[in-house]
Design a protein around this motif. Sequence first.
Motif, PDB file in Angstrom:
ATOM      1  N   ASN A   1      -5.524  38.884   7.459  1.00  0.00           N
ATOM      2  CA  ASN A   1      -5.286  39.858   6.180  1.00  0.00           C
ATOM      3  C   ASN A   1      -3.722  40.208   5.919  1.00  0.00           C
ATOM      4  N   THR A   2      -3.086  40.014   7.037  1.00  0.00           N
ATOM      5  CA  THR A   2      -1.453  40.261   6.816  1.00  0.00           C
ATOM      6  C   THR A   2      -1.017  39.266   5.998  1.00  0.00           C
ATOM      7  N   VAL A   3      -1.316  37.987   6.302  1.00  0.00           N
ATOM      8  CA  VAL A   3      -0.763  36.735   5.780  1.00  0.00           C
ATOM      9  C   VAL A   3      -1.022  36.837   4.268  1.00  0.00           C
ATOM     10  N   LEU A   4      -2.353  37.353   3.812  1.00  0.00           N
ATOM     11  CA  LEU A   4      -2.622  37.465   2.445  1.00  0.00           C
ATOM     12  C   LEU A   4      -1.914  38.438   1.672  1.00  0.00           C
ATOM     13  N   ASP A   5      -1.674  39.505   2.330  1.00  0.00           N
ATOM     14  CA  ASP A   5      -0.617  40.670   1.761  1.00  0.00           C
ATOM     15  C   ASP A   5       0.697  39.982   1.500  1.00  0.00           C
ATOM     16  N   VAL A   6       1.039  39.205   2.458  1.00  0.00           N
ATOM     17  CA  VAL A   6       2.450  38.787   2.260  1.00  0.00           C
ATOM     18  C   VAL A   6       2.559  37.724   1.046  1.00  0.00           C
ATOM     19  N   ILE A   7       1.429  36.951   0.960  1.00  0.00           N
ATOM     20  CA  ILE A   7       1.251  36.044  -0.180  1.00  0.00           C
ATOM     21  C   ILE A   7       1.217  36.744  -1.621  1.00  0.00           C
ATOM     22  N   LYS A   8       0.401  37.856  -1.670  1.00  0.00           N
ATOM     23  CA  LYS A   8       0.509  38.736  -2.834  1.00  0.00           C
ATOM     24  C   LYS A   8       1.818  39.343  -3.254  1.00  0.00           C
ATOM     25  N   GLU A   9       2.596  39.523  -2.273  1.00  0.00           N
ATOM     26  CA  GLU A   9       3.726  39.914  -2.680  1.00  0.00           C
ATOM     27  C   GLU A   9       5.139  39.000  -2.910  1.00  0.00           C
ATOM     28  N   LYS A  10       4.868  37.760  -2.439  1.00  0.00           N
ATOM     29  CA  LYS A  10       6.063  36.733  -2.223  1.00  0.00           C
ATOM     30  C   LYS A  10       5.753  35.488  -2.975  1.00  0.00           C
ATOM     31  N   ALA A  11       4.280  35.086  -3.087  1.00  0.00           N
ATOM     32  CA  ALA A  11       4.261  33.945  -3.760  1.00  0.00           C
ATOM     33  C   ALA A  11       4.802  33.954  -5.390  1.00  0.00           C
ATOM     34  N   PRO A  12       5.240  32.904  -5.781  1.00  0.00           N
ATOM     35  CA  PRO A  12       5.555  32.843  -7.474  1.00  0.00           C
ATOM     36  C   PRO A  12       4.678  33.328  -8.337  1.00  0.00           C
ATOM     37  N   LEU A  13       3.464  33.117  -8.149  1.00  0.00           N
ATOM     38  CA  LEU A  13       2.480  33.683  -8.966  1.00  0.00           C
ATOM     39  C   LEU A  13       1.947  34.932  -8.550  1.00  0.00           C
ATOM     40  N   ARG A  14       2.345  35.386  -7.283  1.00  0.00           N
ATOM     41  CA  ARG A  14       1.880  36.766  -7.136  1.00  0.00           C
ATOM     42  C   ARG A  14       0.524  37.223  -6.923  1.00  0.00           C
ATOM     43  N   ARG A  15      -0.310  36.124  -6.224  1.00  0.00           N
ATOM     44  CA  ARG A  15      -1.419  36.140  -6.091  1.00  0.00           C
ATOM     45  C   ARG A  15      -2.145  35.261  -4.986  1.00  0.00           C
ATOM     46  N   THR A  16      -3.300  35.464  -4.290  1.00  0.00           N
ATOM     47  CA  THR A  16      -3.912  34.587  -3.280  1.00  0.00           C
ATOM     48  C   THR A  16      -4.549  33.604  -3.975  1.00  0.00           C
ATOM     49  N   THR A  17      -4.804  32.359  -3.105  1.00  0.00           N
ATOM     50  CA  THR A  17      -5.567  31.283  -3.781  1.00  0.00           C
ATOM     51  C   THR A  17      -7.108  31.482  -3.826  1.00  0.00           C
ATOM     52  N   ASP A  18      -7.562  31.010  -5.189  1.00  0.00           N
ATOM     53  CA  ASP A  18      -9.258  31.062  -5.164  1.00  0.00           C
ATOM     54  C   ASP A  18      -9.657  29.716  -4.962  1.00  0.00           C
ATOM     55  N   ALA A  19     -10.853  29.777  -4.373  1.00  0.00           N
ATOM     56  CA  ALA A  19     -11.500  28.328  -3.988  1.00  0.00           C
ATOM     57  C   ALA A  19     -11.734  27.478  -5.394  1.00  0.00           C
ATOM     58  N   SER A  20     -11.931  28.308  -6.370  1.00  0.00           N
ATOM     59  CA  SER A  20     -11.953  27.375  -7.722  1.00  0.00           C
ATOM     60  C   SER A  20     -10.778  26.703  -8.330  1.00  0.00           C
ATOM     61  N   GLU A  21      -9.541  27.320  -7.656  1.00  0.00           N
ATOM     62  CA  GLU A  21      -8.417  26.459  -7.803  1.00  0.00           C
ATOM     63  C   GLU A  21      -8.177  25.076  -7.226  1.00  0.00           C
ATOM     64  N   VAL A  22      -8.712  25.289  -5.948  1.00  0.00           N
ATOM     65  CA  VAL A  22      -8.668  24.294  -5.073  1.00  0.00           C
ATOM     66  C   VAL A  22      -9.834  23.074  -5.677  1.00  0.00           C
TER      67      VAL A  22
END
Length: 256
Positions: A204-225
């Motif tokens: 869950n900590t990893v997910l929080d970091v991604i929401k904050e730092k990923a250029p698109l500011r969100r976590t990945t959804d299985a539909s995108e994959v």
Amino acid sequence: MDLLEKKRIVIMGVANQRSIAWGIAKSLYEAGAELAFTYQGERLEKRVKQLIDEHMPGSLCVECDVTSDEQLQQAFSVIQQKWGYLDGLVHSIAFAKSTDLDGDFVQTSRDGYHLAQEISAYSLVAVSREAQPLMKNGGSIVTMTYLGSEKVIANYNVMGVAKAALEANVKYLANDLGPHQIRVNAISAGPIKTLAAKGVKNFNTVLDVIKEKAPLRRTTDASEVGDTALFLMSHLSRGITGEVIHVDNGFNIISM
Ligand code: NAD
């Protein structure tokens, strides 16, 4: 636009509706593909068959534990008998002991290392070997990897090393199978809450970091994959093989 009309594709690795393999199945099914599913053992049989009956009735469904050569041969022989040929295969399978996904990598046991490699990396070689003779008109094989192969990610440990081997397998298989017009690629997905992901400590900590730092500011959804797998299964990606495509909202480009 039915990009995958008349395409026959095997999906390996659905455990439940949260599985990335299920997200991929939905994209491929909506694009007109005919699907066959393999599941690991009786424990998952009921749940996987229920999902299929509810959402994709009529799809083939066969047991296949990738640690058993006998089950691998049996599964592909059923697919051969029912379909006669194959256009695509999705390999969305990995496993490591939970004790090896916590603490120091240096403590990884011999059998834990071996198990992670066998199920998460070698299995791609084994299933590609079974699929090749059925891909009579060429085909596309897609596997699932993660950033932990390229960078050290806390607790990913033995699985990071297995994913590095998997990505090397993609290149060697792409070279071997290219003359048969079979393409082999990997999708490097950003973290998604699934059964397998639950095994990684502090996920869950990893997910929080991604929401904050990923250029698109969100976590990945299985539909995108799923939609990227659709592209890789379709003729639109006909010039791409041996590649790892990141579907992680750009997180891999960030220096931490
Ligand atoms: P999941 O638990 O839904 O799927 C893992 C699948 O592997 C299950 O269906 C399980 O039955 C199967 N499996 C394990 N051992 C097997 C065996 N011996 N024989 C046959 N099948 C076996 O989890 P998921 O997250 O959807 O994982 C799918 C793939 O995606 C894995 O390769 C995983 O490493 C990769 N991935 C996951 C994430 C994530 O954050 N969830 C990110 C990047 C890559």
